[in-house]
Design a protein around this motif. Structure first.
Motif, short mmCIF file in Angstrom:
data_model
loop_
_atom_site.label_atom_id
_atom_site.label_comp_id
_atom_site.label_asym_id
_atom_site.label_seq_id
_atom_site.Cartn_x
_atom_site.Cartn_y
_atom_site.Cartn_z
N THR A 183 0.98 -1.21 0.12
CA THR A 183 -0.01 -0.12 -0.01
C THR A 183 0.81 1.27 0.11
O THR A 183 1.81 1.21 0.41
CB THR A 183 -1.06 -0.01 1.22
N PRO A 195 1.07 9.15 -4.48
CA PRO A 195 2.21 8.42 -4.94
C PRO A 195 1.64 7.40 -5.76
O PRO A 195 0.54 6.70 -5.72
CB PRO A 195 2.50 7.57 -3.48
N ILE A 196 2.95 6.64 -6.54
CA ILE A 196 2.45 5.41 -7.19
C ILE A 196 3.18 4.13 -6.39
O ILE A 196 3.95 4.13 -5.64
CB ILE A 196 3.32 5.17 -8.58
N SER A 197 2.04 3.02 -6.21
CA SER A 197 2.69 1.96 -5.52
C SER A 197 2.45 0.67 -5.93
O SER A 197 1.31 0.56 -6.78
CB SER A 197 1.90 2.29 -4.01
N ASP B 366 -8.39 -1.19 -0.24
CA ASP B 366 -7.34 -0.40 0.18
C ASP B 366 -6.56 0.13 -0.78
O ASP B 366 -5.93 1.25 -0.70
CB ASP B 366 -6.72 -1.33 1.27
N LEU B 367 -6.09 -0.78 -1.76
CA LEU B 367 -5.08 -0.33 -2.75
C LEU B 367 -5.59 0.81 -3.53
O LEU B 367 -5.03 1.52 -4.07
CB LEU B 367 -4.98 -1.59 -3.56
N ASN B 389 -5.54 7.90 -9.78
CA ASN B 389 -4.11 8.14 -10.19
C ASN B 389 -3.75 6.88 -10.97
O ASN B 389 -4.53 5.94 -11.17
CB ASN B 389 -3.32 8.55 -9.15
N THR B 390 -2.48 6.98 -11.62
CA THR B 390 -2.14 5.78 -12.28
C THR B 390 -1.96 4.68 -11.74
O THR B 390 -2.14 3.51 -12.41
CB THR B 390 -0.67 6.19 -13.07
N ALA B 391 -1.75 4.72 -10.51
CA ALA B 391 -1.67 3.39 -9.63
C ALA B 391 -3.02 2.68 -9.47
O ALA B 391 -3.23 1.59 -9.68
CB ALA B 391 -0.93 3.65 -8.38
N THR B 392 -3.92 3.66 -8.75
CA THR B 392 -5.28 3.01 -8.79
C THR B 392 -5.99 2.54 -9.82
O THR B 392 -6.66 1.77 -9.63
CB THR B 392 -6.11 4.12 -7.91
#
Lengths: 428, 495
Positions: A183, A195-197, B366-367, B389-392
């Protein structure tokens, strides 16, 4: 009335120019263009090694500071830790004998930290002693939030997120902050910057393409088309379409970066895997300014000796491999790594050969650009607060030095307060 | 200029409108369910959603314990005291370990609760109830990490659900006696001689009036005094009269010996309160674009007026909203970015996929930035573009793949799930009398349905090209592939 068609045509032309740029250009390229007009984070070219990078390594669970930087010169240490205490360096060398740091003060490193000792001897390690904050909270969650928000009330967004918010004039930096982990940490969440994660870079992509070879082409067509004309300008739809294009670009870039064989061998620890990924992204010249990695397991309430030795060995070996990688790349001087945990542990060992939640503990600041040495005094073992160490250095002082001296950012504004700067970075 | 809240013409309540209503006022439904809703007509459909009879029968897996974090008994306290006095380290350590074990059980229980609530949203016959409970959870945001007591979170969740479609006044009053909120905003430390302003400030700023609207710093300070003594004992609200500040206060320019109830009454008398709640309902149910349109502002004004006229009763206001022209206007279709919870629950309920593993969905939430019982702060979830965002976005696309195919990413390998998904219900009804199927029509139909709104011609062409490459015929596997692609469309994030 006479001018109306003309005006309308001008409007349409300009509108279309803007719309077409907006529709097909990823946000980050447009931001770079804006950056030329004075965005401090993007004013130099990504990839040219003058941009400084901060890597944060989080030790979850509360690392036992007293058995990390060991005050073997203090007899009280052995009284408080009859079975867990590590022996002074003059003892015959062995797995329970501390590595000498400072004979005058009787300070040593845990014997697992041979790599840290080598970094120390090479002038690439700063140890800040007794770091904590007033009225320490002993809850894992709350104390971690205190450290991550940089606020004693543990509320609001993260200190790194605020750093970005402060520096980027209301426009998030694509790939500015990357967390390698399951996360995204609170520390990296800003109002604007997110953030990118990813736990595994191989998952930072669409997995549907693995279903069948026919899936990739239509997926790319859909996600790389940018904003369709029918979506309108600055609607939720066009925003999503452009972010989708950004995601494709970022994914391609990150996957390409980590696909390369690293220049050094990393051990098989989870932290080492994360740092190898970070190293690969740095090597590839990503515009990322802050990376975040973490390892857990430091909540050593029982039978601590073996597990703690193993955890510190993993930490040391992973960080040393990372430093070697950066050096091989020629990037070591523009990267500083900060290691922290949400709290240290109580001075007295408990009834199960472990230690319970405590307070102040040392932090490590790593890299050839740091001002090496030991900063601050080791907290007294005789002047305790209900059995806990009193902190000597506020953690926000450490943040202040990293923000001001390393990232060249207004620490006071970001941390919403003034903290004594311990100057942990060597003068260039 | 038309009143945006004017009722929608009956004839305009078609399949697409019914689906829009079910997506917004709930979490979507299968084509068969949407057809049934369409047949009820607009009035019947809104009534079905709004007037569902409450049912307090506990749902499956709702056997949560309220005594995990009970306070020590007098005997236990005495034993600890004796161990301390005697310097019995072993005994003290044992007590500490027991305490830590209980805290661990409590953390397990909050995870179980996250799974329970998500499955409740997936299964409920009263979707609006869960949707509103989620809305109020984000409005009166309280986080487990701060209070570290899962049962208090459960009690709050039940309280919010009980009043979710009732009266806002009830909610506002209940939240100021809710143990979880009292703990979260430190009101258990709001005492006569050392007032704590946290609850008073957020009550005004986030729960009722909105930041800087119709109150000043003095109202916060004096309001905090009115709220002194409100604390809890164990799992129950407790008014500690000895900590209540009984002296005169100055609130909103009036002085008197106001208590907490009178403070809430005075807040609710503010016009601004109705406006603030109307705005939040609007952004949640109608449109969450960064700026509200002119018609939107008029609709909000109208909703606020109705809230006041109905003394904060929510049901009539929602009935007006869900029956209004504005709610169904083209600019408000596919105009809200789905929350992570909406994305998952709507995918399951609309496409009819198996729910898969609840723990995987909780983790995915959560992610994607939404952990139930764990909003990021007292502000709740920002919602809208902040979700994306790019991650979600990748997690959002991948969770659809998981729900449709059952293949969960673990490291590099996909692990298949046992639960099969039969997608044929999405296209079987399209067969003509001879039993044949026009695959192009089926593609358009399935994609439009899955998106829950009109589809761009470019997208139809992209999907047609995909199917043409595979020979043009449609079957269960290809529908799943299509659904994965539709789920990967940027516009799938809208509802």
């Amino acid at each position: 009335m006479l001018h109306a068609p003309f005006t309308r045509r001008i409007f349409l032309q300009r509108g279309c120019t803007l719309a077409s740029l907006a529709a097909t250009v990823p946000y980050f390229i447009e931001q770079s263009a804006m950056g030329m007009l004075g965005n401090p984070l993007l004013s130099s070219n990504p990839g040219i090694p003058d941009e400084r990078i901060l890597v944060v390594v989080q030790l979850g669970g509360g690392n036992d500071g007293l058995n990390t930087v060991i005050p073997y010169g203090d007899a009280e240490y052995f009284r408080a830790r009859p079975s867990l205490g590590l022996r002074a360096p003059k003892n015959p060398a062995g797995t329970t004998t501390a590595l000498e740091l400072d004979a005058d003060f009787g300070l040593g490193l845990h014997p697992s930290l041979t790599g840290f000792k080598a970094l120390y001897d090479a002038g690439s390690l700063s140890i800040v002693q007794g770091v904590g904050y007033p009225n320490p909270n002993r809850s894992h969650f709350t104390s971690m939030d205190v450290w991550q928000t940089g606020r004693l009330d543990a509320k609001g967004n993260g200190w790194i997120g605020r750093y970005f918010d402060n520096m980027c004039n209301g426009t998030p930096i694509s790939e500015g902050a990357i967390a390698v982990g399951r996360t995204a940490p609170l520390a990296m969440q800003g109002d604007v910057q997110k953030p990118i994660s990813f736990e595994n870079p191989a998952l930072f992509r669409w997995l549907g393409e693995d279903l069948h070879e026919s899936m990739k082409a239509p997926y790319d067509a859909i996600n790389r088309s940018g904003a369709l004309p029918s979506a309108g300008e600055d609607t939720q739809k066009s925003f999503l379409m452009r972010t989708a294009l950004d995601a494709q670009v970022a994914s391609t870039r990150i996957l390409a970066a980590v696909a390369k064989q690293s220049l050094v061998n990393y051990p098989q620890h989870a932290l080492a895997r994360q740092l190898r990924t970070v190293g690969a992204m740095i090597r590839d010249g990503m515009p990322t300014r802050v990376y975040y990695a973490s390892m857990g397991g430091f909540d050593t309430h029982g039978g601590q000796a073996g597990s703690h030795a193993s955890l510190l060995r993993q930490l040391s070996e992973s960080v040393v491999a990372f430093q070697a990688d950066l050096k091989e790349q020629g990037n070591d001087k523009r990267v500083v790594t900060m290691v922290f945990s949400e709290f240290g542990r109580r001075v007295k060992q408990n009834g199960s050969n472990g230690t319970d939640h405590g307070t102040a503990a040392p932090m490590f600041i790593i890299g050839p650009s740091v001002k090496p040495g030991i900063v601050g005094r080791h907290p007294s073992l005789n002047d305790l607060d209900q059995g806990d160490l009193k902190y000597g250095v506020d953690f926000r002082s450490v943040y202040t030095s990293l923000l001001e001296d390393w990232m060249k950012a207004p620490a006071e504004k970001i941390l919403r307060g003034q903290f004594a700067n311990p100057h942990l970075i060597a003068k260039a | 200029m038309d009143d945006p809240l004017k009722p929608l013409a009956k004839t305009h309540f078609d399949f697409a409108a019914a689906q829009h209503l079910l997506n917004r006022a709930g979490f979507g439904g299968t084509p068969a369910q949407v057809r049934a809703l369409t047949e009820l007509t607009l009035e019947g459909a809104t009534a079905l959603l709004l007037d569902a009879r409450r049912d307090d029968t506990p749902t499956a897996n709702e056997d949560f314990r309220g005594d995990i974090l009970r306070e020590d008994t007098p005997e236990e306290r005495e034993a600890i005291r004796r161990a301390r006095a005697a310097g019995d380290e072993d005994a003290i350590a044992k007590f500490q370990q027991l305490r830590q074990m209980r805290e661990r059980s409590d953390r397990d229980q909050i995870v179980a609760m996250q799974k329970w609530w998500l499955s409740r949203m997936i299964e409920t016959p009263r979707p609006l109830e869960e949707k509103l409970t989620l809305f109020w959870h984000g409005h009166f945001a309280t986080g487990y990490r701060t209070i570290e007591n899962s049962f208090h979170m459960l009690q709050q969740n039940r309280m919010l659900r009980n009043s979710c479609i009732g009266n806002f006044e009830t909610l506002a009053r209940s939240i100021t006696t809710d143990p979880a909120m009292l703990k979260y905003l430190d009101n258990d430390e709001n005492r006569k001689r050392s007032p704590n302003e946290n609850l008073a400030r957020e009550l005004l700023e986030l729960f009722t009036l909105g930041e800087g609207n119709g109150y000043n710093e003095r109202d916060i300070k004096e309001g905090a005094r009115a709220l002194t003594g409100r604390t809890f004992r164990g799992n129950n609200y407790f008014f500690d009269a000895s900590q209540y500040d009984n002296a005169s206060k100055q609130l909103f320019g009036r002085s008197g010996n106001f208590d907490g109830d009178e403070f809430v009454t005075m807040i609710l008398e503010h016009r601004q309160c109705s406006h603030f709640i109307a705005l939040k309902l609007y952004r949640f149910f109608v449109n969450d674009a960064p700026t509200v349109s002119k018609e939107g502002r008029e609709a909000i004004t109208g909703l606020a007026k109705e809230l006041r006229e109905n003394h904060y009763d929510l049901r009539p206001v929602l009935r007006t909203l869900f029956g209004s022209q504005h709610f169904y206007a083209p600019e408000n279709r596919l105009a809200v970015i789905k929350s992570p919870t909406q994305l998952m629950v709507q995918t399951i309920r609309s496409l009819g996929t198996p729910p898969r593993e609840m723990k995987s969905l909780v983790d995915a939430g959560d992610l994607m930035g939404q952990q139930l019982f764990q909003p990021p702060s007292v502000k709740g979830w920002d919602g809208g573009r902040a979700w994306i965002n790019t991650a979600t976005l990748f997690v959002r696309q991948n969770i659809v793949v998981y729900l449709v195919t059952g293949r969960r990413p673990q490291g590099f390998d996909w692990s298949p799930s046992e639960m099969a998904y039969d997608s044929t219900h999405l296209f079987e009804h399209l067969r003509d009398a001879s039993g044949s199927l026009d695959s192009r029509e089926a593609v358009r139909n399935i994609a439009t349905f899955a998106l829950g709104g009109s589809i761009a011609p470019e997208r139809v062409a992209q999907l047609d090209a995909f199917l043409d490459d595979l020979g043009g015929t449609i079957n269960d596997d290809r529908v799943k592939a299509l659904l994965c692609l539709v789920g990967a469309m940027p516009e799938y994030q809208l509802c």
